[in-house]
Design an enzyme around this catalytic site. Sequence first.
Site, PDB file in Angstrom:
ATOM      1  N   GLY A 177       7.669  -2.752 -61.588  1.00 56.51           N
ATOM      2  CA  GLY A 177       7.524  -1.478 -62.291  1.00 56.51           C
ATOM      3  C   GLY A 177       7.647  -1.658 -63.789  1.00 56.51           C
ATOM      4  O   GLY A 177       8.269  -2.613 -64.267  1.00 56.51           O
ATOM      5  N   GLY A 179       8.800   0.577 -67.119  1.00 51.92           N
ATOM      6  CA  GLY A 179       9.429   1.808 -67.581  1.00 51.92           C
ATOM      7  C   GLY A 179       9.304   1.990 -69.075  1.00 51.92           C
ATOM      8  O   GLY A 179       8.675   1.185 -69.774  1.00 51.92           O
ATOM      9  N   PHE A 181      11.636   1.684 -71.246  1.00 45.73           N
ATOM     10  CA  PHE A 181      12.489   0.769 -72.011  1.00 45.73           C
ATOM     11  C   PHE A 181      12.300  -0.693 -71.629  1.00 45.73           C
ATOM     12  O   PHE A 181      12.928  -1.556 -72.221  1.00 45.73           O
ATOM     13  CB  PHE A 181      13.959   1.145 -71.821  1.00 45.73           C
ATOM     14  CG  PHE A 181      14.284   2.550 -72.226  1.00 45.73           C
ATOM     15  CD1 PHE A 181      13.993   3.002 -73.494  1.00 45.73           C
ATOM     16  CD2 PHE A 181      14.860   3.429 -71.332  1.00 45.73           C
ATOM     17  CE1 PHE A 181      14.276   4.298 -73.874  1.00 45.73           C
ATOM     18  CE2 PHE A 181      15.158   4.728 -71.697  1.00 45.73           C
ATOM     19  CZ  PHE A 181      14.857   5.165 -72.977  1.00 45.73           C
ATOM     20  N   GLY A 182      11.477  -0.973 -70.628  1.00 42.83           N
ATOM     21  CA  GLY A 182      11.287  -2.368 -70.231  1.00 42.83           C
ATOM     22  C   GLY A 182      10.745  -2.463 -68.818  1.00 42.83           C
ATOM     23  O   GLY A 182      10.174  -1.515 -68.272  1.00 42.83           O
ATOM     24  N   LYS A 199      16.496  -3.519 -63.505  1.00 39.79           N
ATOM     25  CA  LYS A 199      15.898  -2.844 -64.663  1.00 39.79           C
ATOM     26  C   LYS A 199      16.322  -3.591 -65.924  1.00 39.79           C
ATOM     27  O   LYS A 199      17.505  -3.650 -66.245  1.00 39.79           O
ATOM     28  CB  LYS A 199      16.356  -1.384 -64.720  1.00 39.79           C
ATOM     29  CG  LYS A 199      15.778  -0.523 -63.626  1.00 39.79           C
ATOM     30  CD  LYS A 199      16.311   0.902 -63.706  1.00 39.79           C
ATOM     31  CE  LYS A 199      15.774   1.642 -64.891  1.00 39.79           C
ATOM     32  NZ  LYS A 199      16.158   3.082 -64.870  1.00 39.79           N
ATOM     33  N   ASP A 293      15.003  15.591 -63.483  1.00 41.12           N
ATOM     34  CA  ASP A 293      13.764  14.818 -63.644  1.00 41.12           C
ATOM     35  C   ASP A 293      13.192  14.395 -62.303  1.00 41.12           C
ATOM     36  O   ASP A 293      12.724  13.268 -62.149  1.00 41.12           O
ATOM     37  CB  ASP A 293      14.028  13.593 -64.534  1.00 41.12           C
ATOM     38  CG  ASP A 293      12.743  13.032 -65.132  1.00 41.12           C
ATOM     39  OD1 ASP A 293      11.755  13.781 -65.209  1.00 41.12           O
ATOM     40  OD2 ASP A 293      12.735  11.850 -65.523  1.00 41.12           O
ATOM     41  N   LYS A 295      10.438  13.977 -59.768  1.00 45.63           N
ATOM     42  CA  LYS A 295       8.979  13.851 -59.805  1.00 45.63           C
ATOM     43  C   LYS A 295       8.596  12.685 -58.899  1.00 45.63           C
ATOM     44  O   LYS A 295       9.459  11.867 -58.526  1.00 45.63           O
ATOM     45  CB  LYS A 295       8.493  13.620 -61.237  1.00 45.63           C
ATOM     46  CG  LYS A 295       9.100  12.412 -61.934  1.00 45.63           C
ATOM     47  CD  LYS A 295       8.630  12.324 -63.377  1.00 45.63           C
ATOM     48  CE  LYS A 295       9.275  11.120 -64.088  1.00 45.63           C
ATOM     49  NZ  LYS A 295       8.832  11.031 -65.496  1.00 45.63           N
ATOM     50  N   ASN A 298       9.943   9.172 -59.512  1.00 40.42           N
ATOM     51  CA  ASN A 298      11.372   8.927 -59.320  1.00 40.42           C
ATOM     52  C   ASN A 298      11.804   9.101 -57.871  1.00 40.42           C
ATOM     53  O   ASN A 298      12.987   9.240 -57.588  1.00 40.42           O
ATOM     54  CB  ASN A 298      12.192   9.859 -60.216  1.00 40.42           C
ATOM     55  CG  ASN A 298      12.010   9.543 -61.687  1.00 40.42           C
ATOM     56  OD1 ASN A 298      11.639   8.433 -62.044  1.00 40.42           O
ATOM     57  ND2 ASN A 298      12.250  10.520 -62.541  1.00 40.42           N
ATOM     58  N   ASP A 311      16.416   7.091 -60.927  1.00 39.76           N
ATOM     59  CA  ASP A 311      16.335   7.427 -62.360  1.00 39.76           C
ATOM     60  C   ASP A 311      17.202   8.638 -62.715  1.00 39.76           C
ATOM     61  O   ASP A 311      16.740   9.786 -62.745  1.00 39.76           O
ATOM     62  CB  ASP A 311      14.897   7.678 -62.783  1.00 39.76           C
ATOM     63  CG  ASP A 311      14.737   7.596 -64.309  1.00 39.76           C
ATOM     64  OD1 ASP A 311      15.768   7.609 -65.012  1.00 39.76           O
ATOM     65  OD2 ASP A 311      13.595   7.494 -64.781  1.00 39.76           O
ATOM     66  N   THR A 329      10.321  16.100 -67.612  1.00 42.57           N
ATOM     67  CA  THR A 329       8.888  15.839 -67.611  1.00 42.57           C
ATOM     68  C   THR A 329       8.160  17.171 -67.564  1.00 42.57           C
ATOM     69  O   THR A 329       8.385  17.971 -66.642  1.00 42.57           O
ATOM     70  CB  THR A 329       8.506  14.978 -66.400  1.00 42.57           C
ATOM     71  OG1 THR A 329       9.266  13.763 -66.431  1.00 42.57           O
ATOM     72  CG2 THR A 329       7.024  14.633 -66.431  1.00 42.57           C
TER      73      THR A 329
END
Length: 495
Positions: A177, A179, A181-182, A199, A293, A295, A298, A311, A329
Amino acid sequence: MQYKSYIDPFLNKQINNQKPYLNRSPSFHNPIQNCIQYLASLLAILCKSISEQKLKLSIDQESQTKLNNIGQSQWEKIGSKLPKRVQLQYREIIKPKQFEINLSQPRIHSPNANQRFNRSFYMGLQEINSSSQKRPLLNLTSTVIMIQDSTQATSELQTQKIQQKFRYNFIFHYIIGLGGFGNVWKVESKKTRMIYAMKELKKTKILAKKSVKSVMNEKQLLQKLKNPFIINMVGSFQDRDHLYLILDYLSGGDLRYHLLLNKTFREEQIKFFVACIILGLEYINSYQVIHRDLKPENLVLDCKGYLKITDFGIARYYKSENSNETSGTPGYMAPEIILKQNYNYCVDYYAIGVICYEMITGKRPYLGRTKKEIRDEMLGKQAQLNAKEYLQYSFNLIEFTNKLLVRKQQNRLGYQNGIKELKNHKLFQSFQWEKLINKTMIAPYQPKQEDRNRPCQKTSDSQQTIFNEQLKQLKFKEIQMLFDGYTYQTEDKII
C-alpha cells in the site's frame, strides 16, 4: 591585629582594610562569635571578588600538545600573567594527553560518577573522556565545572542504537500500500517468523503536512484498542528519518480494491460487511472514540473475508464542543462536519450509509472533489435510494441505507440509542451475531488469493521541495522531540 589568608595572598590587605572591626582586639568573652563574624566577612569578600572578575583563557592547539612537558618554572611564568586570585599548582600527570589546572574555587561534580561519556571542562577546553576531540569554550569563569549527565545520555544512546537496528530485524517482502506519509510493507519477523504489515512513515512528510499530532494520536489509540474487528498494533519504533508502525497483516486487500473489481455486491455480502463494521464501531464507541474517516480504503479484508477497520489517524475522543474539528474525507463526511456544527458518533453511521449506497449503486451519493462541491450538492438535495430501481435488494436494506443518509443528525438512525439501533434494525432481524463474533460464520465474499501485483493507490509528491527542506530540520533535537514516546512494543515481543 592582622589576618593572613592561605587561600589567596591578594585578599590579605583587602580583608584588613575593608573590615575595621577585624582590627580590634578580639573579645575573649565570646570567641565563637568573633570567629563566625570573621568567616562570614571573608566569605562575602571572596564571593564579591569572584563575581567581579572572569577568567578568559584560550590555549591554541600547539600549546595543548606541550602541556604535559611544562615544568614548574614555566608554570610560574604562566601564573604571573593570570589574575592574582587564581593559584596554579604544578602536578605531574602520568597518563599522556591529560592535564589539570587547580584553581582556588571548588569543583562541582554531578552525582552520577564513574559513567561513560562524562564531560569535563578545564580552563577553556572541553575534554570528552570517551574521545580525544577538544574544542575551545567561551566565557568560562574561574570555577572549574565537571558535568556528568551520563545516565540520560547513555539511555538515549542505547535507545537510538536499538531503533537504528530495528529494520534489520525484519525481512521486507514487498509494498502492499501507498499512504500519504509513506509505504505499507509486508514484512516478516526474523525472530518469530510471523508476517506483519509495516507502515513506514516519513518524518519529512509528517512535518510538511503538520500531522505530528495525528500520527502520535493514532499510535496512542491503537496502544489501547484491541479487538478482532479493528486493526491491532503489535509495536511502533522510530529512527532519525522514519516512524514504523507494526500492524496485523491482512491479505485480503481493502474494500476499495474489491469495489473496483466487482462494481457492486449482493445483499448478503453487504449485510456481512456492514455487520463487521458495526461490531468494530461498537467496540470503538465503548471507549468514547469517533473514527471520523470510515471509507472503503480504511476497511480491509483478512484471508477469510472478514472486514476490519483501519487508520485511526484522525480519530478523536468524543467531546460536546467539537465544531472546530472538521477533518475527514469529503465524500464520506457527515453534513454536520462540513457545516462546522457539533457532532457525535452519528458521523460514523452516516459514513456507513455512504458505503452501503456505494456497494449498491457503484457510486457515492454526493459527488465532488472538494468540501465546497460536496456541500453544494448536499444542500441542494437529499440523497435517497428508490426501492423500485433496485429490485434485487430488499426493502429493509434500502430503508437502512436511507435512514443513515439523513442530513439532519437528530433524525438519523443511531442518534437516540447509538449503535444498538443499527444492530436492532429489521435488516439484521435474523442475523447470527454470535457466530460472527466467534468467527465461525462463513463469509459470503471470499477474496482472491494474495496478489503482489495488486494495484496500490498512489499519492502525489507535489510538495517535494517542502519535504527536502524538512529533511534538514531532522538533525535538530527539538524536532526529534516532537516524536518522543512513539516507541512501543506489546508483550509478545517481535524483535
